[in-house]
Design an enzyme around this catalytic site. Structure first.
Site, mmCIF file in Angstrom:
data_model
loop_
_atom_site.group_PDB
_atom_site.id
_atom_site.type_symbol
_atom_site.label_atom_id
_atom_site.label_comp_id
_atom_site.label_asym_id
_atom_site.label_seq_id
_atom_site.Cartn_x
_atom_site.Cartn_y
_atom_site.Cartn_z
ATOM 1 N N SER A 146 67.343 65.576 49.310
ATOM 2 C CA SER A 146 67.468 66.778 50.531
ATOM 3 C C SER A 146 69.044 67.136 50.508
ATOM 4 O O SER A 146 70.019 66.006 50.169
ATOM 5 C CB SER A 146 67.268 66.058 51.859
ATOM 6 O OG SER A 146 67.577 66.899 52.897
ATOM 7 N N TYR A 159 67.072 59.176 57.535
ATOM 8 C CA TYR A 159 66.369 59.804 56.766
ATOM 9 C C TYR A 159 67.314 60.103 55.382
ATOM 10 O O TYR A 159 66.831 60.191 54.388
ATOM 11 C CB TYR A 159 66.126 61.129 57.365
ATOM 12 C CG TYR A 159 65.482 62.639 56.665
ATOM 13 C CD1 TYR A 159 64.149 62.384 56.152
ATOM 14 C CD2 TYR A 159 66.701 63.492 55.927
ATOM 15 C CE1 TYR A 159 63.796 63.565 55.235
ATOM 16 C CE2 TYR A 159 66.113 64.656 55.093
ATOM 17 C CZ TYR A 159 64.671 64.444 55.064
ATOM 18 O OH TYR A 159 64.328 65.387 53.952
ATOM 19 N N LYS A 163 66.721 59.829 51.382
ATOM 20 C CA LYS A 163 66.896 60.452 50.503
ATOM 21 C C LYS A 163 68.098 60.336 49.388
ATOM 22 O O LYS A 163 68.081 60.648 48.200
ATOM 23 C CB LYS A 163 67.185 61.829 50.844
ATOM 24 C CG LYS A 163 66.097 62.376 51.775
ATOM 25 C CD LYS A 163 64.777 62.770 51.029
ATOM 26 C CE LYS A 163 63.688 63.349 51.483
ATOM 27 N NZ LYS A 163 62.641 63.584 50.682
#
Length: 261
Positions: A146, A159, A163
């Site tokens: 991401s 998060y 990633k």
């Protein structure tokens, strides 16, 4: 099905995890349009997965939907074994299953950590492991990172870390898998017009701007193209890395973010 004027995946077989919706569904559609037999891995939305299979089959593609929760390495193993039983080979993995998370540091729990990393990081590692076990020379593995892995966003630590770990895996696995003639890369999508963006898109903005600026306005000043990507536009990046056009590219993360800054 999106009109595509090439057949880079004729007689090839691809597994797409998280393939029932969003970017994953667009990737499955693109690979099928270019000739691949596609195994659509899904966790819970069986209807969406089967509807996609029906659409691809009606357009002349070959597709099957198989349930597998990538947070469970045993289910991941079964997914790839079933794919081999059905098609007898594996050429491409597009690992698109993922989960979003926003929260401030003081609210993150061990359960949150385990959930996010089980899907976004561990799930992709063991998907890559299973794919590599069934691939020969020329195999292509494409994981999902991401833009958040390299940008600071309020409340996005967990998060983003999950990633960023994917990018480290891709870099390090490239040396190991390269000895077997397998490439491994990742796509780092930016904001994309999916249900996940509908639910979480505003959270990417600075907290002081969320009540004064719409997501569309924010994107118009923070992206060179000034808009969300369509899933099909991001899927084109996966198709490139999964094709022989990217035969000399490995260990890299390709941003498909519309020039986000």
């Amino acid at each position: 099905m999106t009109a595509v004027h090439c057949s880079r995946f004729t007689e090839k077989v691809a597994v797409v995890t998280g393939g029932s919706r969003g970017i994953g569904a667009a990737v499955a559609t693109r690979l099928a349009a270019e000739g691949a037999a596609v195994v659509i891995g899904y966790r819970g939305n069986e209807q969406a997965a089967q509807d996609l299979v029906s659409t691809l089959s009606a357009d002349g593609g070959r597709a099957v939907a198989l349930r597998a929760d990538v947070a469970d390495p045993g289910q991941t193993r079964d997914l790839f074994e079933q794919a081999m039983d059905l098609f007898g080979r594996l050429d491409v993995l597009a690992s698109c299953a993922g989960v979003e998370h926003f929260d401030a540091l003081e609210h993150i729990t061990p359960a949150d950590f385990d959930h996010v990393f089980a899907i976004n990081t561990r799930g992709q590692l063991f998907a890559a492991q299973q794919a590599a076990a069934h691939m020969g020379i020329g195999g292509k593995i494409v994981l999902t990172s991401s833009v958040s892995a390299t940008r600071a966003v309020f409340g996005h630590t967990l998060y983003a870390a999950s990633k960023a770990a994917v990018e480290a895996m891709v870099l390090n696995l490239s040396a190991e898998l390269g000895q077997r003639g397998i490439t491994i890369n990742a796509i780092a999508p930016g904001g994309t017009a999916t249900d996940m963006a509908t639910e979480h898109g505003a959270s990417y903005q600075h907290p002081q701007l969320r009540d004064t600026m719409s997501l569309e306005q924010w994107l118009s000043v923070h992206g060179a193209l000034g808009r969300l990507a369509q899933p099909e536009e991001v899927a084109a990046g996966y198709a490139f890395l999964a094709s022989d056009d990217a035969a000399y590219m490995t260990g890299r993360t390709l941003p498909v973010d519309g020039g986000f800054f």
